[in-house]
Scaffold this motif. Sequence first.
Motif, PDB file in Angstrom:
ATOM      1  N   PRO A 168      79.794 -19.823   9.883  1.00 29.72           N
ATOM      2  CA  PRO A 168      80.183 -18.559   9.230  1.00 29.72           C
ATOM      3  C   PRO A 168      78.978 -17.641   9.066  1.00 29.72           C
ATOM      4  CG  PRO A 168      80.079 -20.330   7.609  1.00 29.72           C
ATOM      5  CD  PRO A 168      79.810 -20.960   8.949  1.00 29.72           C
ATOM      6  N   TYR A 169      78.646 -16.915  10.126  1.00 34.14           N
ATOM      7  CA  TYR A 169      77.471 -16.043  10.103  1.00 34.14           C
ATOM      8  C   TYR A 169      77.644 -14.881   9.123  1.00 34.14           C
ATOM      9  CZ  TYR A 169      76.095 -18.638  14.238  1.00 34.14           C
ATOM     10  OH  TYR A 169      75.752 -19.653  15.108  1.00 34.14           O
ATOM     11  N   THR A 170      78.891 -14.561   8.788  1.00 38.56           N
ATOM     12  CA  THR A 170      79.189 -13.586   7.731  1.00 38.56           C
ATOM     13  C   THR A 170      79.953 -14.347   6.643  1.00 38.56           C
ATOM     14  OG1 THR A 170      81.174 -12.929   8.978  1.00 38.56           O
ATOM     15  CG2 THR A 170      79.203 -11.577   9.263  1.00 38.56           C
ATOM     16  N   PRO A 171      79.224 -14.979   5.724  1.00 40.19           N
ATOM     17  CA  PRO A 171      79.851 -15.900   4.776  1.00 40.19           C
ATOM     18  C   PRO A 171      80.952 -15.280   3.930  1.00 40.19           C
ATOM     19  CG  PRO A 171      77.463 -16.146   4.734  1.00 40.19           C
ATOM     20  CD  PRO A 171      77.760 -14.936   5.563  1.00 40.19           C
ATOM     21  N   TRP A 172      80.876 -13.990   3.664  1.00 34.33           N
ATOM     22  CA  TRP A 172      81.895 -13.335   2.849  1.00 34.33           C
ATOM     23  C   TRP A 172      83.232 -13.226   3.601  1.00 34.33           C
ATOM     24  CZ3 TRP A 172      77.588 -11.269   4.957  1.00 34.33           C
ATOM     25  CH2 TRP A 172      77.736 -10.262   5.915  1.00 34.33           C
ATOM     26  N   LYS A 173      83.212 -13.576   4.884  1.00 38.51           N
ATOM     27  CA  LYS A 173      84.453 -13.599   5.665  1.00 38.51           C
ATOM     28  C   LYS A 173      84.843 -15.026   6.059  1.00 38.51           C
ATOM     29  CE  LYS A 173      83.661  -9.006   7.687  1.00 38.51           C
ATOM     30  NZ  LYS A 173      83.491  -8.241   8.966  1.00 38.51           N
ATOM     31  N   PHE A 174      84.301 -16.005   5.358  1.00 41.09           N
ATOM     32  CA  PHE A 174      84.558 -17.415   5.683  1.00 41.09           C
ATOM     33  C   PHE A 174      86.054 -17.717   5.647  1.00 41.09           C
ATOM     34  CE2 PHE A 174      83.661 -22.066   4.321  1.00 41.09           C
ATOM     35  CZ  PHE A 174      83.754 -22.495   5.630  1.00 41.09           C
ATOM     36  N   ASP A 175      86.764 -17.136   4.683  1.00 41.98           N
ATOM     37  CA  ASP A 175      88.205 -17.392   4.598  1.00 41.98           C
ATOM     38  C   ASP A 175      88.937 -16.854   5.820  1.00 41.98           C
ATOM     39  OD1 ASP A 175      87.594 -14.758   3.830  1.00 41.98           O
ATOM     40  OD2 ASP A 175      89.363 -14.605   2.546  1.00 41.98           O
ATOM     41  N   LYS A 176      88.427 -15.772   6.402  1.00 42.52           N
ATOM     42  CA  LYS A 176      89.049 -15.233   7.609  1.00 42.52           C
ATOM     43  C   LYS A 176      88.756 -16.122   8.815  1.00 42.52           C
ATOM     44  CE  LYS A 176      89.189 -10.399   6.163  1.00 42.52           C
ATOM     45  NZ  LYS A 176      88.828  -8.995   6.505  1.00 42.52           N
ATOM     46  N   ASP A 177      87.555 -16.718   8.856  1.00 39.07           N
ATOM     47  CA  ASP A 177      87.259 -17.699   9.903  1.00 39.07           C
ATOM     48  C   ASP A 177      88.247 -18.865   9.805  1.00 39.07           C
ATOM     49  OD1 ASP A 177      85.018 -16.166  10.579  1.00 39.07           O
ATOM     50  OD2 ASP A 177      83.642 -17.421   9.429  1.00 39.07           O
ATOM     51  N   MET A 178      88.397 -19.391   8.592  1.00 37.88           N
ATOM     52  CA  MET A 178      89.227 -20.568   8.379  1.00 37.88           C
ATOM     53  C   MET A 178      90.714 -20.284   8.588  1.00 37.88           C
ATOM     54  SD  MET A 178      87.226 -23.082   7.830  1.00 37.88           S
ATOM     55  CE  MET A 178      88.411 -24.287   7.217  1.00 37.88           C
ATOM     56  N   ALA A 179      91.106 -19.019   8.540  1.00 35.73           N
ATOM     57  CA  ALA A 179      92.513 -18.671   8.756  1.00 35.73           C
ATOM     58  C   ALA A 179      92.988 -19.085  10.141  1.00 35.73           C
ATOM     59  CB  ALA A 179      92.719 -17.171   8.544  1.00 35.73           C
ATOM     60  N   PHE A 180      92.040 -19.226  11.087  1.00 35.25           N
ATOM     61  CA  PHE A 180      92.433 -19.680  12.424  1.00 35.25           C
ATOM     62  C   PHE A 180      93.126 -21.032  12.365  1.00 35.25           C
ATOM     63  CE2 PHE A 180      91.526 -22.330  16.115  1.00 35.25           C
ATOM     64  CZ  PHE A 180      92.099 -21.571  17.128  1.00 35.25           C
ATOM     65  N   PHE A 181      92.656 -21.911  11.496  1.00 37.52           N
ATOM     66  CA  PHE A 181      93.217 -23.261  11.442  1.00 37.52           C
ATOM     67  C   PHE A 181      94.602 -23.268  10.803  1.00 37.52           C
ATOM     68  CE2 PHE A 181      88.560 -23.745  11.504  1.00 37.52           C
ATOM     69  CZ  PHE A 181      88.462 -24.379  12.727  1.00 37.52           C
ATOM     70  N   ASP A 182      94.862 -22.350   9.875  1.00 37.85           N
ATOM     71  CA  ASP A 182      96.225 -22.196   9.363  1.00 37.85           C
ATOM     72  C   ASP A 182      97.152 -21.759  10.486  1.00 37.85           C
ATOM     73  OD1 ASP A 182      95.409 -22.837   6.771  1.00 37.85           O
ATOM     74  OD2 ASP A 182      94.956 -20.740   6.280  1.00 37.85           O
ATOM     75  N   LEU A 183      96.668 -20.848  11.305  1.00 39.42           N
ATOM     76  CA  LEU A 183      97.451 -20.390  12.448  1.00 39.42           C
ATOM     77  C   LEU A 183      97.708 -21.531  13.427  1.00 39.42           C
ATOM     78  CD1 LEU A 183      98.596 -17.645  13.505  1.00 39.42           C
ATOM     79  CD2 LEU A 183      96.517 -17.450  14.871  1.00 39.42           C
ATOM     80  N   ALA A 184      96.689 -22.367  13.644  1.00 37.19           N
ATOM     81  CA  ALA A 184      96.834 -23.498  14.559  1.00 37.19           C
ATOM     82  C   ALA A 184      97.867 -24.496  14.032  1.00 37.19           C
ATOM     83  CB  ALA A 184      95.484 -24.179  14.752  1.00 37.19           C
ATOM     84  N   ARG A 185      97.847 -24.758  12.739  1.00 36.42           N
ATOM     85  CA  ARG A 185      98.838 -25.674  12.158  1.00 36.42           C
ATOM     86  C   ARG A 185     100.247 -25.135  12.363  1.00 36.42           C
ATOM     87  NH1 ARG A 185      94.674 -25.663   8.156  1.00 36.42           N
ATOM     88  NH2 ARG A 185      93.583 -27.687   8.063  1.00 36.42           N
ATOM     89  N   LYS A 186     100.421 -23.842  12.134  1.00 33.16           N
ATOM     90  CA  LYS A 186     101.728 -23.230  12.344  1.00 33.16           C
ATOM     91  C   LYS A 186     102.130 -23.290  13.813  1.00 33.16           C
ATOM     92  CE  LYS A 186     101.268 -20.027   8.447  1.00 33.16           C
ATOM     93  NZ  LYS A 186     101.104 -18.598   8.042  1.00 33.16           N
ATOM     94  N   GLY A 187     101.121 -23.349  14.689  1.00 37.02           N
ATOM     95  CA  GLY A 187     101.385 -23.407  16.121  1.00 37.02           C
ATOM     96  C   GLY A 187     101.602 -24.815  16.653  1.00 37.02           C
ATOM     97  N   GLY A 188     101.675 -25.795  15.765  1.00 38.58           N
ATOM     98  CA  GLY A 188     102.016 -27.149  16.181  1.00 38.58           C
ATOM     99  C   GLY A 188     100.846 -28.086  16.378  1.00 38.58           C
ATOM    100  N   PHE A 189      99.679 -27.747  15.804  1.00 36.82           N
ATOM    101  CA  PHE A 189      98.499 -28.588  15.984  1.00 36.82           C
ATOM    102  C   PHE A 189      98.125 -29.325  14.701  1.00 36.82           C
ATOM    103  CE2 PHE A 189      97.927 -25.547  19.453  1.00 36.82           C
ATOM    104  CZ  PHE A 189      97.606 -26.400  20.503  1.00 36.82           C
ATOM    105  N   ARG A 190      97.640 -30.510  14.885  1.00 36.06           N
ATOM    106  CA  ARG A 190      96.980 -31.245  13.818  1.00 36.06           C
ATOM    107  C   ARG A 190      95.519 -30.794  13.802  1.00 36.06           C
ATOM    108  NH1 ARG A 190      97.802 -35.852  15.691  1.00 36.06           N
ATOM    109  NH2 ARG A 190      99.677 -36.354  14.491  1.00 36.06           N
ATOM    110  N   VAL A 191      94.984 -30.545  12.616  1.00 38.06           N
ATOM    111  CA  VAL A 191      93.619 -30.052  12.471  1.00 38.06           C
ATOM    112  C   VAL A 191      92.813 -31.091  11.701  1.00 38.06           C
ATOM    113  CG1 VAL A 191      92.144 -28.241  11.513  1.00 38.06           C
ATOM    114  CG2 VAL A 191      94.380 -27.641  12.488  1.00 38.06           C
ATOM    115  N   GLU A 192      91.697 -31.530  12.289  1.00 38.01           N
ATOM    116  CA  GLU A 192      90.854 -32.533  11.650  1.00 38.01           C
ATOM    117  C   GLU A 192      89.398 -32.075  11.685  1.00 38.01           C
ATOM    118  OE1 GLU A 192      89.458 -37.219  12.092  1.00 38.01           O
ATOM    119  OE2 GLU A 192      90.798 -36.330  13.580  1.00 38.01           O
TER     120      GLU A 192
END
Length: 262
Positions: free
Chosen positions: A200-224
């Motif tokens: 997270p090179y822009t730490p104040w946007k860390f939640d936006k980085d991590m939002a990708f994994f929420d999208l991946a879960r909704k897309g049928g992926f297990r995230v580890e």
Amino acid sequence: MSLDEGDVLDGIGNIIFQEPSDYYPRPKPASFESKTLQTGEVLQLRLVGHDPLWGHHLWNGAQVVTDYLYDHVATLVHGRTVLELGAGAGLPSIAAAIWGAKQVVVTDYPDPDLVQNMQMNIEAAKDVLAESANIVAKGHVWGASTDPLLSCLSPGYCGFDTLILADLLFNHSQHAALLSTIQSTLIHLPHARALVFFTPYTPWKFDKDMAFFDLARKGGFRVEKVVEKVMDKLMFKDDRGDELLRRTVFGYELSYENLGFD
């Protein structure tokens, strides 16, 4: 008479104002970084001089995911088909080819300089690549048709075993496109993995980085989560925000949640 960028003409084609020859800054030259792999090979990686897509850096995520590939070479690399997205210099892809991947396709945005740079790094590694190594460089826009990528595979293969995404999540507007490319290229088998490593090179946007994994879960992926490594140095020491976060590489594996196998 030849015209240059910035020349202004009158109504009959005469130059009435001409920029000095040194008015526009010269393109920055390419740079090189040396990387020694765990197996002893030394790669001299060429980085484009400057690129709006940030291909002129050897990113921390690429270095850490390369280490991770080595640590799991038997399951992620040996005999596997590998695809890298947003590769830049292509470090993890070249390492995978050296370590026995069956086929490797290394991609970045289809800018001629970026694609040529990846190809040059492949050529520069020929001395340490086995004659049987199969690695090609391609341009690809995330979310576009993946048929040209899949066509690189041997007959009978319908997807890649291992996908590599290193330091791409900062591009928040492209998360859906990235996920689309993953869904279209990752083979639907239990062993298939997409490796998503980032800082997270822009730490104040860390939640936006991590939002990708929420999208991946909704897309049928297990995230580890599989890696959390604090680097010795900051890539961009003058940037603002939490220093520890800016030194930390987080690594995640995506695998299919439900393949429908009995």
